[in-house]
Motif scaffolding. Sequence first.
Motif, short mmCIF file in Angstrom:
data_model
loop_
_atom_site.label_atom_id
_atom_site.label_comp_id
_atom_site.label_asym_id
_atom_site.label_seq_id
_atom_site.Cartn_x
_atom_site.Cartn_y
_atom_site.Cartn_z
N LEU A 74 0.82 -1.21 0.00
CA LEU A 74 0.00 0.00 0.00
C LEU A 74 0.85 1.26 0.00
N ASN A 75 2.10 1.12 0.42
CA ASN A 75 3.01 2.26 0.42
C ASN A 75 3.65 2.38 -0.96
N ARG A 76 3.01 3.11 -1.84
CA ARG A 76 3.46 3.19 -3.23
C ARG A 76 4.81 3.89 -3.34
N ARG A 77 5.68 3.30 -4.17
CA ARG A 77 7.01 3.87 -4.38
C ARG A 77 7.28 3.94 -5.87
N ASN A 78 8.06 4.91 -6.29
CA ASN A 78 8.46 5.06 -7.68
C ASN A 78 9.79 4.34 -7.87
N TYR A 79 9.69 3.02 -8.23
CA TYR A 79 10.90 2.22 -8.32
C TYR A 79 11.77 2.64 -9.50
N GLN A 80 11.16 3.14 -10.58
CA GLN A 80 11.95 3.61 -11.72
C GLN A 80 12.83 4.79 -11.30
N LYS A 81 12.24 5.70 -10.54
CA LYS A 81 13.01 6.85 -10.06
C LYS A 81 14.14 6.41 -9.15
N GLU A 82 13.85 5.46 -8.26
CA GLU A 82 14.88 4.97 -7.36
C GLU A 82 15.99 4.26 -8.13
N LEU A 83 15.61 3.50 -9.17
CA LEU A 83 16.60 2.81 -9.99
C LEU A 83 17.50 3.82 -10.69
N ASP A 84 16.92 4.85 -11.26
CA ASP A 84 17.71 5.86 -11.96
C ASP A 84 18.67 6.58 -11.02
N GLU A 85 18.25 6.78 -9.78
CA GLU A 85 19.14 7.42 -8.80
C GLU A 85 20.30 6.49 -8.44
N ILE A 86 20.01 5.18 -8.34
CA ILE A 86 21.08 4.21 -8.05
C ILE A 86 22.07 4.15 -9.21
N ILE A 87 21.54 4.12 -10.44
CA ILE A 87 22.40 4.06 -11.62
C ILE A 87 23.30 5.29 -11.68
N GLU A 88 22.73 6.45 -11.41
CA GLU A 88 23.51 7.69 -11.43
C GLU A 88 24.66 7.63 -10.42
N THR A 89 24.38 7.03 -9.27
CA THR A 89 25.40 6.94 -8.22
C THR A 89 26.51 5.98 -8.59
N VAL A 90 26.15 4.75 -9.02
CA VAL A 90 27.17 3.73 -9.28
C VAL A 90 27.95 4.00 -10.56
N CYS A 91 27.37 4.80 -11.46
CA CYS A 91 28.05 5.09 -12.73
C CYS A 91 28.81 6.42 -12.70
N SER A 92 28.78 7.10 -11.58
CA SER A 92 29.37 8.44 -11.51
C SER A 92 30.90 8.43 -11.49
N CYS A 93 31.51 7.23 -11.25
CA CYS A 93 32.96 7.17 -11.14
C CYS A 93 33.66 7.12 -12.49
N GLY A 94 32.89 7.00 -13.58
CA GLY A 94 33.49 6.98 -14.91
C GLY A 94 33.88 5.60 -15.39
N VAL A 95 33.69 4.57 -14.57
CA VAL A 95 33.99 3.18 -14.95
C VAL A 95 32.69 2.42 -15.13
N ARG A 96 32.59 1.67 -16.24
CA ARG A 96 31.37 0.90 -16.50
C ARG A 96 31.28 -0.25 -15.51
N PRO A 97 30.33 -0.21 -14.56
CA PRO A 97 30.26 -1.25 -13.53
C PRO A 97 29.70 -2.56 -14.05
N ALA A 98 29.95 -3.63 -13.30
CA ALA A 98 29.43 -4.96 -13.64
C ALA A 98 28.15 -5.22 -12.86
N LEU A 99 27.26 -6.03 -13.47
CA LEU A 99 25.98 -6.35 -12.84
C LEU A 99 25.66 -7.82 -13.06
N PHE A 100 25.32 -8.53 -11.98
CA PHE A 100 24.88 -9.92 -12.07
C PHE A 100 23.36 -9.94 -12.03
N LEU A 101 22.72 -10.36 -13.13
CA LEU A 101 21.28 -10.29 -13.27
C LEU A 101 20.68 -11.70 -13.34
N HIS A 102 19.68 -11.96 -12.50
CA HIS A 102 19.00 -13.25 -12.52
C HIS A 102 17.75 -13.14 -13.38
N SER A 103 17.69 -13.93 -14.45
CA SER A 103 16.51 -14.01 -15.30
C SER A 103 15.73 -15.27 -14.92
#
Length: 228
Positions: free
Chosen positions: A107-136
Motif C-alpha cells: 500500500l506504500n506506493r514507491r516510484n521504483y523507476q526513479k529509485e533505480l535511476d538514482e542508483i544508476i547515477e550513483t554507481v556510474c558516476s565514477c566513470g567506470v562501466r560497472p558490472a551487474l549480475f542479473l537473474h533471469s
Amino acid sequence: MSKLLVGRYELIGRIGEGGMAVVYKAKDRLLNRFVAVKILRPEFTKDAQFVDSFRKESQAAAGLQHPNIVSVYDVGEEDGIYYSDGGCLCGLPCDLYDLDQRRRKKLNRRNYQKELDEIIETVCSCGVRPALFLHSCCAPCSSYVLSYLSKYFRITDFYYNPNITPESEYRHRTEELQRLIREMLPDGDVHFLEGRYEPEKFFAAAKGLENEPEGGARCLKCFELRLR
C-alpha cells in the motif's frame, strides 16, 4: 562438517545452494571473520565452460560496489575445488517473513523507476562501466531489463528457474533468451550463464503448498529456491 580450504577457510556448514554451486558458512582464519564460500559443484569442475563461467560470475560480482550488495573478496582453486568468498550476512529465512505484512507494505506506493535511476547515477558516476549480475527467472520477461540496464552495466545474465515444465519449455526459453541477447543487444556487453534444470527441487520445496494462492507461501518458497 569441518574442512580447511586453501589453508584459510574453515567450512562450518552449508547455508544454501543454486544451479551450479553450493554456499557454505566459513571462518576466514587469516582475517578472523565469518564469510560465505561458494563452491562449484563437483560435476561441473571438469567442464571448462562451467569453470570459466564460475570465474566470470565471481569477477562480475566482485566489480559490484553497493551497500545493498554482498561483496566478493576472493576467488580461487585448490585440488580441483573452485571457490569464491564473500560477505556472510545474518538474517531470517525467507519463510519466516510475514506475508500479510508484505501485502500491507504494497500500500506504500514507491516510484521504483526513479529509485533505480538514482542508483544508476550513483554507481556510474565514477566513470567506470560497472558490472551487474542479473537473474533471469522466466527468460523472456528480462528483455526490457536487459535492454535498459545494458546501457549502463556489463551484465552477466544468469538464467535459472526450476519452476518451469516440461523440460522442452525450459530449453525453448533458454534458446530464446540467448537469441534475444544476440539479436536485440548485438553490441551490448552481456554474458549469458545457464543454471541446471532441476524441477525436482521446486517440487520438493512446494510439497504441501499445492493449494496456496498465487503470490502466497508457495511463491515465497520458489523465490527463496531461485535466489540461492
